[in-house]
Design a protein around this motif. Structure first.
Motif: not given
Ligand code: FAD
Length: 437
Positions: A26, A47, A112, A137, A312-313
């Motif tokens: 997101p 990516f 990431a 999860t 996954v650094p």
């Molecule tokens: C178990 C769980 C349940 C949750 N349930 C809810 C909920 O019900 N409602 C809600 O509002 N929030 C929920 N959350 C919180 C929500 O998921 C987070 O706020 C949000 O997903 C964070 O977004 P992000 O994009 O920062 O990280 P992420 O969603 O983790 O996205 C990071 C992306 O980066 C990619 N990535 C990682 N490393 C690399 C790399 N080296 N190279 C390329 N790509 C990479 C990953 O594959 C991933 O697709 C939950 C969180 C967890 C852990």
């Protein structure tokens, strides 16, 4: 046809800003939305190490929370109509370095996430039978990294942690197969959970109920567990009901039939000191004041938050407080959990990502960053091709989605594919499924 050529043909004007976003969760996608609005001519490439987008919406949000999973749909427009490119199956830090991205793109946004689990740091934590909430999860969500997990949970599970993830795990372990209807929990997981026959779950917090980080709405949802008796050892003073979490815990206390063998207990102010067991978990020991209590269990789940993923650094060193250290961060920005730590809901990442996009747009506007004819996607695809890495584009994801949706039934929202090879075969074999966009 889809493949490397499709990416190249989409092409970009050399003078347009070239932006790479690392992470299609997101945060990365909210950043892409704002950047598209602010920099209409920018080439924006997202990516992800996985061949599918949406990060924790797909692989964290509980399978029985389909309404929340549906929030991913708001991002489809980016790829379908707003010329943002998805380059899945590319792990930054392994397939491309951040330095290479900086050479190829004017701006790099790191979004990431933080997929590692925080550790308790107590003896016994690595015993068989101890599971981290992250791994569990992901398994419940058919993440390809955890396809082989098959957790031996046994009948009595301790969950250490007082956040919403602990509630998600407890609810999913205690729901009956009928109560899981309509979710996208894979039938193999449902069958495995049924065979494990979890009967007792205890959610244990170090702090008092007033300090728990449960969303009261999620505590209330536990009332849907028809076969479970719920008890809450809440020692807070009566006036603590002003705290919505305490009020919700008090309201759920006593739910269900006390004679039921299926139980959910909340216990507080128990500080974990060690995991008990010799060759397998037999329980956990907690300090209560100056005495230690051992609670027997067949498995332990730690759900105390997230941290950088050592497996996954991304290629950046982090300091003690998870801050990025020791790198030239000019033209590199962070968003979401990766930047601000593993806190907050999906929606909370929107503001943060918008602020990052506004900073980037302002820096283009005042000349701090100048499009310098960097090679962008063409250069990235050339490097990936030379390294025999085949990125998955948005059409590849649509083929996976179509296959998963095609296997939907009245009881199952989609049949998620958890096998890496099967995901890549679908994504990279255009003829398997005919997809309309
Ligand atoms: C178990 C769980 C349940 C949750 N349930 C809810 C909920 O019900 N409602 C809600 O509002 N929030 C929920 N959350 C919180 C929500 O998921 C987070 O706020 C949000 O997903 C964070 O977004 P992000 O994009 O920062 O990280 P992420 O969603 O983790 O996205 C990071 C992306 O980066 C990619 N990535 C990682 N490393 C690399 C790399 N080296 N190279 C390329 N790509 C990479 C990953 O594959 C991933 O697709 C939950 C969180 C967890 C852990």
């Amino acid at each position: 046809m889809t493949g490397m050529n499709d990416f190249v043909e989409l092409g970009n004007r050399p003078s347009s800003p070239q932006i790479a976003i690392v992470g299609a969760g997101p945060s990365g996608l909210f950043a892409a939305q704002s950047l598209r609005r602010l920099l209409a001519h920018a080439a924006i490439d997202v990516f992800d190490r996985l061949p599918v987008p949406f990060g924790l919406i797909r692989y964290g949000v509980a399978p029985d929370h389909q309404g929340i999973k549906a929030t991913a749909r708001q991002f489809e427009r980016l790829f379908e109509r707003e010329n943002v490119q998805f380059l899945g199956n590319v792990q930054v830090g392994r397939d491309l370095s951040i330095e290479e991205l900086k050479d190829l793109y004017d701006v790099v946004v790191l979004a990431a996430g933080l997929a590692g689990d925080r550790r308790l740091g107590i003896p016994g934590e690595t015993l068989p039978g101890v599971f981290t909430a992250g791994a569990l999860t992901r398994w419940l969500n058919a993440h390809p990294d955890e396809a082989g997990l098959l957790p031996r949970l046994g009948s009595h599970v301790l969950i250490i942690g007082n956040g919403n993830v602990a509630l998600d795990v407890a609810r999913l372990l205690l729901k009956t197969p009928e109560e899981l209807c309509g979710s996208d929990l894979h039938p193999d997981c449902v069958a495995h959970l049924k065979s494990e026959n979890v009967r007792e779950v205890e959610i244990i917090g170090r702090g008092a109920p007033g300090n728990a980080r449960f969303d009261p709405a999620m505590v209330k949802q536990l009332a849907a567990l028809e076969t479970v008796h719920i008890s809450v050892a809440c020692q807070e003073a009566p006036d603590a009901d002003a705290n919505p979490c305490v009020a919700a815990l008090r309201a759920i206390d006593g739910h269900g039939n006390p004679e039921s063998p299926r139980k959910l207990r909340f216990r507080f102010s128990l500080s974990p000191v060690s995991i008990a067991g010799k060759s397998h978990v037999s329980g956990a020991c907690f300090a209560i004041g100056d005495r230690v209590e051992t609670i027997d269990a067949t498995s332990v789940v730690t759900a105390i938050g997230f941290a950088p993923d050592e497996n996954v650094p991304v290629g950046l060193t982090r300091g003690a407080c998870s801050e990025v250290v020791g790198h030239d961060l000019a033209r590199v920005y962070t968003a979401g959990w990766f930047g601000r730590g593993p806190r907050g809901t999906i929606a909370e990442n929107r503001l943060d990502a918008r602020a990052v996009a506004e900073t980037i747009a302002a820096q283009f506007a005042d000349g701090q960053i100048r499009p310098e004819g960097r090679r962008g996607r063409d250069g990235a695809l050339t490097l990936l091709h030379d390294r025999a890495v085949r990125p998955v584009d948005y059409h590849g994801w649509l083929r996976i989605r179509a296959a998963e949706d095609a296997a939907r039934t009245d009881d199952l929202a989609r049949l998620k594919i958890s096998d890496w090879k099967a995901l890549l075969a679908l994504a990279q074999s255009p003829h398997l499924v005919d997809v309309q966009t």
